[in-house]
Motif scaffolding. Structure first.
Motif, mmCIF file in Angstrom:
data_model
loop_
_atom_site.group_PDB
_atom_site.id
_atom_site.type_symbol
_atom_site.label_atom_id
_atom_site.label_comp_id
_atom_site.label_asym_id
_atom_site.label_seq_id
_atom_site.Cartn_x
_atom_site.Cartn_y
_atom_site.Cartn_z
ATOM 1 N N GLN A 142 0.816 -1.212 0.000
ATOM 2 C CA GLN A 142 0.000 0.000 0.000
ATOM 3 C C GLN A 142 0.849 1.261 0.000
ATOM 4 N N SER A 147 -3.222 -1.800 -3.579
ATOM 5 C CA SER A 147 -4.242 -2.151 -2.599
ATOM 6 C C SER A 147 -4.058 -3.618 -2.253
ATOM 7 N N TRP A 151 -5.256 -5.504 4.157
ATOM 8 C CA TRP A 151 -5.244 -4.174 4.767
ATOM 9 C C TRP A 151 -5.796 -4.199 6.192
ATOM 10 N N ASP A 177 1.047 4.544 10.041
ATOM 11 C CA ASP A 177 0.401 4.036 8.827
ATOM 12 C C ASP A 177 -0.477 5.106 8.190
ATOM 13 N N VAL A 178 -1.223 5.834 9.033
ATOM 14 C CA VAL A 178 -2.102 6.878 8.514
ATOM 15 C C VAL A 178 -1.272 8.017 7.926
ATOM 16 N N GLU A 180 1.691 7.979 6.685
ATOM 17 C CA GLU A 180 2.413 7.590 5.468
ATOM 18 C C GLU A 180 1.491 7.025 4.396
ATOM 19 N N HIS A 181 0.190 7.095 4.657
ATOM 20 C CA HIS A 181 -0.820 6.585 3.708
ATOM 21 C C HIS A 181 -0.587 5.116 3.366
ATOM 22 N N ARG A 182 -0.234 4.352 4.394
ATOM 23 C CA ARG A 182 -0.025 2.916 4.187
ATOM 24 C C ARG A 182 -1.301 2.156 4.547
ATOM 25 N N TYR A 183 -2.386 2.511 3.927
ATOM 26 C CA TYR A 183 -3.641 1.839 4.206
ATOM 27 C C TYR A 183 -4.466 1.770 2.934
ATOM 28 N N ARG A 186 -10.477 3.615 3.879
ATOM 29 C CA ARG A 186 -10.308 4.597 4.943
ATOM 30 C C ARG A 186 -10.795 4.073 6.296
ATOM 31 N N VAL A 189 -8.191 4.712 8.887
ATOM 32 C CA VAL A 189 -8.190 6.049 9.475
ATOM 33 C C VAL A 189 -9.265 6.138 10.554
ATOM 34 N N HIS A 213 -8.557 14.489 7.462
ATOM 35 C CA HIS A 213 -9.326 13.318 7.869
ATOM 36 C C HIS A 213 -10.545 13.711 8.699
#
Length: 459
Positions: A142, A147, A151, A177-178, A180-183, A186, A189, A213
């Protein structure tokens, strides 16, 4: 009790079986409880197999419970594996359950099962050993913009860390993770925001709200503010976001909920009123439910009566049924029935079930039963049976539903059994599940006093 047991045996009524088993176990009649449950387990329907294992375990017949739930065959549904693992845990054999699930963890439902069934078992360290590699695999993909199907392992890792007393680490890991946008979805988040709220991290929640967010973090932030005795701060931040948001529908709904929780009902109505008849963002139905939940049925009905004919015709198809429900709650059952009878364009069985429910609420059970007897559909038959049970009427008066005998099925099938399983019972119009704005489900309390499960009638 005999009536309910017979209903389970002769009608294949799963809800009656559940009620009978609970009552029999409470009386210590474990052998009889198993006799009621056994035919349902033989269909292979997993909820019945799981419930049957519980009956056997309560009876002390551990090996039989394990034999009942142990998967057979080369291709085994995921659900069957989960039922067996859960049974192992109930037998005090958590390590065996973990070992059994380990080769199957590349399935997110199995990951969820592993985390749920090991709660309170003192095995969190072992669970993390299995989860972290899957979570790291998802993080890697991710972070590259892909994707990954695992996840959810990110959320589950944080959940296990938190419950094992390592909340700081959970917040740090999921926060990274949030950031670095490793998800993937949403949901991660949202899990992070809820984690922060549970631990009173107001400043970090505020950062999440201002950092893009708001949709996920605004509600947890207002809850955290309120829990900390800072309701005014919660209201201020909601109003500020409503004033600046391009599409403030969500923020407006959060403020409505907040004000109603504060019992400031008229202010909540004032916030939503300007969009009550918006074709896409109307919060009216949600407001009606919240007012009713707080006992303000008359005020909710007044709002519906104020709807314009144009709104009702184009977007308010839910308005009439909700009006009838509210009228029933206010003791105006006969008036509601008169209105329903004046709408012949509605489905005949739907009208009959709704009218019968209002009649029953108006203490006119005999009339309700007679009305339902004129309609052979599944809904009317089921509702009539429940009303007959309430009257403690003899078994011979009960309507017989066209249920076929049990057929041979794969004992590991997750589908409903051919006979000994719950039928899909739709609720009546005035007891239907509705949706508030933005798809938030909210099930209104039905005014129709029809039992949802078969219980022993009062003597």
């Amino acid at each position: 009790m005999d009536l309910v047991v017979r209903a389970a045996a002769e009608r294949g009524d799963w809800f009656c079986a559940q009620g009978a088993v609970r009552a029999l176990q409470a009386k210590g009649e474990r052998e009889r409880a198993w006799e009621v449950m056994k035919p349902f387990t033989e269909t292979g329907w997993l909820p019945a197999v799981s419930a049957g294992a519980d009956v056997l375990l309560a009876w002390g017949r551990v090996e039989e419970a394990l034999t009942l739930t142990r998967p057979v065959g080369e291709v085994v549904p995921t659900g069957a594996c989960e039922v067996y693992a859960e049974t192992l845990v109930k037998c005090g054999r958590a390590d065996e359950a973990i070992t059994f699930l380990e080769p199957r963890l590349r399935d997110r439902w199995t990951m969820r099962c592993l985390v749920a069934m090991t709660q309170g078992q003192g095995r969190d360290a072992r669970v993390l050993e299995l989860l972290v590699p899957l979570a790291d695999e998802a993080r890697h993909d991710q972070a590259q913009g892909g994707s990954h199907p695992f996840w959810e392992a990110l959320d589950l890792q944080a959940e296990v860390l938190e419950r094992s007393g390592r909340a700081e680490e959970a917040i740090r890991v999921l926060g990274d993770d949030v950031a670095e946008h490793r998800y993937g979805p949403r949901n991660t988040v949202q899990s992070y925001a809820q984690l922060l709220a549970r631990h009173g991290r107001v400043e970090q929640l505020q950062q999440a709200v201002t950092g893009g967010h708001a949709r996920e973090a605004l509600r947890p932030l207002t809850k955290a503010f309120t829990a900390a005795g800072r309701a005014q701060d919660a209201e201020e931040i909601l109003r500020r976001h409503i004033a600046t948001a391009e599409y403030p529908g969500n923020e407006q709904w959060f403020l409505i909920e907040f004000l109603i929780e504060q019992r400031r009902f008229e202010e909540a109505i004032a916030v939503g009123r300007r969009t009550f008849e918006d074709p896409w963002e109307s919060p009216l139905q949600g407001v009606v439910f919240l007012l009713a939940e707080n006992g303000l049925h008359d005020r909710a009905l007044q709002l519906l009566d104020e709807c314009s004919p144009e709104f009702v015709a184009e977007r308010g198809d839910w308005v009439p049924s909700n009006r009838w429900w509210l009228m029933g709650e206010l003791g105006r059952c006969r008036e509601a029935i008169t209105q329903i009878e004046a709408t012949p364009e509605r489905d005949a069985e739907e009208r009959a079930c709704t009218i019968a429910g209002l009649m029953a609420q108006d203490s006119r059970l005999d009339e309700a039963i007679s009305l339902l007897a004129k309609h052979p559909g599944d809904r009317a038959t089921t509702d009539r049976a429940h009303l007959l049970a309430r009257q403690n009427r003899p078994w011979k008066h009960w309507p017989r539903s066209p249920i076929s005998p049990p057929s041979a099925r794969n004992r590991n099938s997750g589908g409903a059994p051919a006979r000994a399983g719950p039928s899909t019972r739709r609720t009546t119009t005035a007891g239907a599940v509705r949706k508030t704005m933005k798809g938030t489900p909210r099930t209104r309390r039905s005014s129709l006093p029809i039992q949802e499960s078969c219980v022993e009638p009062s003597p």
